[in-house]
Design an enzyme around this catalytic site. Structure first.
Site, PDB file in Angstrom:
ATOM      1  N   THR A  23       0.863  -1.183   0.000  1.00 23.92           N
ATOM      2  CA  THR A  23       0.000   0.000   0.000  1.00 23.92           C
ATOM      3  C   THR A  23       0.897   1.230   0.000  1.00 23.92           C
ATOM      4  O   THR A  23       1.660   1.451   0.943  1.00 23.92           O
ATOM      5  CB  THR A  23      -0.896  -0.021   1.257  1.00 23.92           C
ATOM      6  OG1 THR A  23      -1.629  -1.239   1.249  1.00 23.92           O
ATOM      7  CG2 THR A  23      -1.836   1.159   1.283  1.00 23.92           C
ATOM      8  N   LYS A  71      -6.733   1.980  -3.091  1.00 23.14           N
ATOM      9  CA  LYS A  71      -6.446   1.222  -1.876  1.00 23.14           C
ATOM     10  C   LYS A  71      -6.613   2.082  -0.626  1.00 23.14           C
ATOM     11  O   LYS A  71      -7.255   1.681   0.354  1.00 23.14           O
ATOM     12  CB  LYS A  71      -5.019   0.661  -1.953  1.00 23.14           C
ATOM     13  CG  LYS A  71      -4.528  -0.007  -0.701  1.00 23.14           C
ATOM     14  CD  LYS A  71      -5.286  -1.280  -0.365  1.00 23.14           C
ATOM     15  CE  LYS A  71      -4.918  -1.781   1.024  1.00 23.14           C
ATOM     16  NZ  LYS A  71      -5.634  -2.960   1.432  1.00 23.14           N
ATOM     17  N   CYS A 113      -2.964  -2.122   8.954  1.00 26.76           N
ATOM     18  CA  CYS A 113      -3.387  -1.374   7.761  1.00 26.76           C
ATOM     19  C   CYS A 113      -4.194  -0.125   8.049  1.00 26.76           C
ATOM     20  O   CYS A 113      -3.771   0.981   7.691  1.00 26.76           O
ATOM     21  CB  CYS A 113      -4.156  -2.306   6.833  1.00 26.76           C
ATOM     22  SG  CYS A 113      -3.095  -3.576   6.138  1.00 26.76           S
TER      23      CYS A 113
HETATM   24  P1  NAD Z   1       4.947  -7.653   6.853  1.00 25.66           P
HETATM   25  O1  NAD Z   1       5.670  -6.751   7.766  1.00 25.66           O
HETATM   26  O2  NAD Z   1       4.160  -8.799   7.412  1.00 25.66           O
HETATM   27  O3  NAD Z   1       5.959  -8.264   5.778  1.00 25.66           O
HETATM   28  C1  NAD Z   1       6.918  -7.542   5.113  1.00 25.66           C
HETATM   29  C2  NAD Z   1       8.149  -8.421   4.896  1.00 25.66           C
HETATM   30  O4  NAD Z   1       9.097  -7.727   4.090  1.00 25.66           O
HETATM   31  C3  NAD Z   1       8.868  -8.801   6.194  1.00 25.66           C
HETATM   32  O5  NAD Z   1       8.971 -10.209   6.274  1.00 25.66           O
HETATM   33  C4  NAD Z   1      10.241  -8.141   6.052  1.00 25.66           C
HETATM   34  O6  NAD Z   1      11.298  -8.901   6.635  1.00 25.66           O
HETATM   35  C5  NAD Z   1      10.384  -8.093   4.541  1.00 25.66           C
HETATM   36  N1  NAD Z   1      11.383  -7.146   4.051  1.00 25.66           N
HETATM   37  C6  NAD Z   1      11.716  -5.910   4.520  1.00 25.66           C
HETATM   38  N2  NAD Z   1      12.691  -5.368   3.764  1.00 25.66           N
HETATM   39  C7  NAD Z   1      12.998  -6.275   2.799  1.00 25.66           C
HETATM   40  C8  NAD Z   1      13.927  -6.299   1.716  1.00 25.66           C
HETATM   41  N3  NAD Z   1      14.722  -5.271   1.483  1.00 25.66           N
HETATM   42  N4  NAD Z   1      13.962  -7.395   0.948  1.00 25.66           N
HETATM   43  C9  NAD Z   1      13.150  -8.444   1.178  1.00 25.66           C
HETATM   44  N5  NAD Z   1      12.253  -8.480   2.187  1.00 25.66           N
HETATM   45  C10 NAD Z   1      12.174  -7.415   2.989  1.00 25.66           C
HETATM   46  O7  NAD Z   1       3.996  -6.698   5.987  1.00 25.66           O
HETATM   47  P2  NAD Z   1       2.597  -7.074   5.337  1.00 25.66           P
HETATM   48  O8  NAD Z   1       1.540  -7.045   6.377  1.00 25.66           O
HETATM   49  O9  NAD Z   1       2.739  -8.272   4.476  1.00 25.66           O
HETATM   50  O10 NAD Z   1       2.370  -5.782   4.425  1.00 25.66           O
HETATM   51  C11 NAD Z   1       3.110  -5.538   3.256  1.00 25.66           C
HETATM   52  C12 NAD Z   1       2.425  -4.435   2.476  1.00 25.66           C
HETATM   53  O11 NAD Z   1       1.114  -4.849   2.078  1.00 25.66           O
HETATM   54  C13 NAD Z   1       2.231  -3.138   3.268  1.00 25.66           C
HETATM   55  O12 NAD Z   1       2.337  -2.054   2.417  1.00 25.66           O
HETATM   56  C14 NAD Z   1       0.790  -3.263   3.751  1.00 25.66           C
HETATM   57  O13 NAD Z   1       0.195  -2.012   3.974  1.00 25.66           O
HETATM   58  C15 NAD Z   1       0.127  -3.967   2.580  1.00 25.66           C
HETATM   59  N6  NAD Z   1      -1.077  -4.734   2.919  1.00 25.66           N
HETATM   60  C16 NAD Z   1      -1.112  -5.468   4.051  1.00 25.66           C
HETATM   61  C17 NAD Z   1      -2.259  -6.219   4.325  1.00 25.66           C
HETATM   62  C18 NAD Z   1      -2.355  -7.033   5.589  1.00 25.66           C
HETATM   63  O14 NAD Z   1      -3.462  -7.444   5.935  1.00 25.66           O
HETATM   64  N7  NAD Z   1      -1.279  -7.308   6.287  1.00 25.66           N
HETATM   65  C19 NAD Z   1      -3.346  -6.219   3.449  1.00 25.66           C
HETATM   66  C20 NAD Z   1      -3.242  -5.463   2.277  1.00 25.66           C
HETATM   67  C21 NAD Z   1      -2.098  -4.726   2.022  1.00 25.66           C
END
Ligand code: NAD
Length: 437
Positions: A121, A205, A261
């Site tokens: 997002t 979004k 989120c």
């Molecule tokens: P998260 O924190 O669970 O996962 C992110 C991952 O990225 C972590 O495992 C972290 O170690 C990894 N990471 C960080 N830097 C990195 C790099 N340089 N290379 C490789 N990996 C790296 O986050 P999430 O909840 O999956 O959310 C991710 C995105 O999706 C955000 O923008 C969030 O707003 C969006 N989103 C989340 C949800 C939800 O329900 N969690 C739903 C829709 C959208």
């Protein structure tokens, strides 16, 4: 099709697994070595219903791989999906350092045409920034597509496999074709793939999450009025929600929204608006009301105990920000725990999935129980903070035999008021008449 997913969190892991489930070969990349080791040994780092079965099957079939190496992960990939964190920066705007850092690295290593999909997002204009970061070094063509994710934790697999819609922001015909192939298996029942430009997709979004947060907040405000007028928010909710223009969903009042989120996305949209000289007043109100709502039960608890919570044993059911997840990011339960600890209460908490995460955060400041009823031994009161289904029809006789006082503060309106009255509980919830015994 070969796909690389960069960032193996809630979104990356679910997306990667589901893409493998439809026959693609997926490599998920993460910088967290412990996480990748765990995944490679066949264990999930998160709790998400239905995910384990798909994960194990696709890993066994050789369609789902995990690595810490970006170069290895993107080798031969036609699509590189960014599912990286976009946490709030110090000023509340989305911090793009993870996204732009990876984009920078990718520019140096892509060696043939590839579609970069941004699933995180991100604020309007990020696709352009990602494009620029790659273009600095890239020697081959590429497209950057905004494809925001709408999955909900707790039902993420179901949401991903059968999305209401897939929003795809791109004006590149070449990218469109590739993405169309990727998503067709997920929309066989006719739900739409909605194509638009990158900026509109990015804004969609934020608009969706902000609207939902506003809907919840509106109901929390109505609940406040119900308490003051002596009306019942459950009745109002049913009357309101049966209007098709309004709809039944997201009308449940409670102790505020949390999670990774809504809070950050509402804040980021408010910040983006300010950057283009627009004061999005509703969002400011939503944020302020939600913070207050998380503490809604505290004055009620204090009033019941004559403002003296010192040494009072309080049980807490539910720590996750919502049921069916172990995610505690911005969970109202954490705010309640803090407030109760400040008043000197002694807390014993239970959550089916989130206890380890809370233990890491608060250590031994509170006690944890192995089972929900173990929290209640000699308890002065129970606070319900998350609506896990196992809390909905508890063994009340057992509760009565265990608790010192029959007192419940329910932040999720789980129980029938008449039943609680009959059972002799002092029962206070949100937007409904208090039962004072
Ligand atoms: P998260 O924190 O669970 O996962 C992110 C991952 O990225 C972590 O495992 C972290 O170690 C990894 N990471 C960080 N830097 C990195 C790099 N340089 N290379 C490789 N990996 C790296 O986050 P999430 O909840 O999956 O959310 C991710 C995105 O999706 C955000 O923008 C969030 O707003 C969006 N989103 C989340 C949800 C939800 O329900 N969690 C739903 C829709 C959208």
């Amino acid at each position: 099709m070969k796909i690389a997913v960069i960032g193996t969190g809630y979104v990356g892991l679910v997306s990667g697994t589901c893409f493998a489930e439809t026959g693609n070969t997926v490599t998920c990349v993460d910088i967290n070595e412990a996480k990748i080791n765990k995944l490679n040994s066949g264990k999930l780092p998160i709790y998400e219903p239905g995910l384990e079965k798909l994960f194990l099957r696709n890993q066994k079939e050789g369609r789902l791989h995990f690595t810490t190496s970006l170069i290895e992960g993107i080798a031969d990939a036609k699509i590189i999906m960014l599912a990286l964190p976009t946490p709030p920066g110090e000023d509340g705007s989305a911090d793009l350092k993870y996204i732009l850092g990876v984009a920078d690295d990718l520019g140096k290593i892509i060696s043939e045409y590839v579609v970069i999909i941004d699933k995180s997002t991100v604020p309007v204009g990020t696709a352009e920034k990602v494009h620029a970061a790659l273009a600095k070094n890239a020697k081959v063509d590429f497209d950057v597509v905004s494809n925001p994710e709408f999955l909900r934790e707790g039902v993420a697999v179901e949401d991903f496999m059968k999305p209401d819609r897939v929003v795809i922001g791109t004006t590149s015909e070449r990218a469109k074709k590739i993405i169309n192939d990727l998503y067709l298996p997920f929309v066989r029942q006719g739900n739409p793939l909605i194509y638009m430009d990158e900026k509109s997709a990015e804004l969609t979004k934020y608009a969706a999450n902000s609207f939902l947060a506003t809907k919840i907040t509106f109901m929390n405000e109505i609940a406040q009025l119900c308490e003051r007028f002596g009306a019942d928010v459950d009745m109002v909710r049913r009357g309101l929600g049966s209007d098709a223009r309004i709809g039944k969903r997201f009308l449940f009042p409670g102790i505020g929204y949390g999670g990774s989120c809504f809070p950050k996305d509402v804040q980021a949209l408010a910040k983006s608006s300010a950057e283009v000289n627009y004061e999005f007043k509703i969002l400011d109100a939503v944020m302020e009301i939600n913070e207050k709502q998380k503490l809604h039960l505290i004055p009620k608890i204090k009033a019941y105990f004559n403002n003296d919570l010192k040494g009072k044993k309080i049980a807490i059911w539910g720590l996750a920000f919502k049921p069916n997840t172990d995610d505690i990011r911005e969970a109202p339960a954490l705010i309640i725990i803090d407030a109760l600890l400040n008043e000197g209460a002694v807390i014993t908490a239970y959550d089916p999935e989130a206890m380890n995460n809370v233990k890491e955060l608060v250590g031994d400041k509170i006690n944890f129980a192995e089972r929900q009823y173990d929290t209640l031994a000699d308890a002065d009161a129970l606070v319900i903070a998350t609506e896990w289904s196992e809390f909905r029809t508890p063994d009340f006789d057992n509760m009565i035999s265990l608790m010192k006082n029959k007192v419940i503060f329910d932040g999720r309106n789980l129980f029938d008021l008449n039943k609680m009255e009959e059972l002799g509980f002092h029962y206070e919830s949100v937007g409904r008449r208090p039962i004072k015994q």
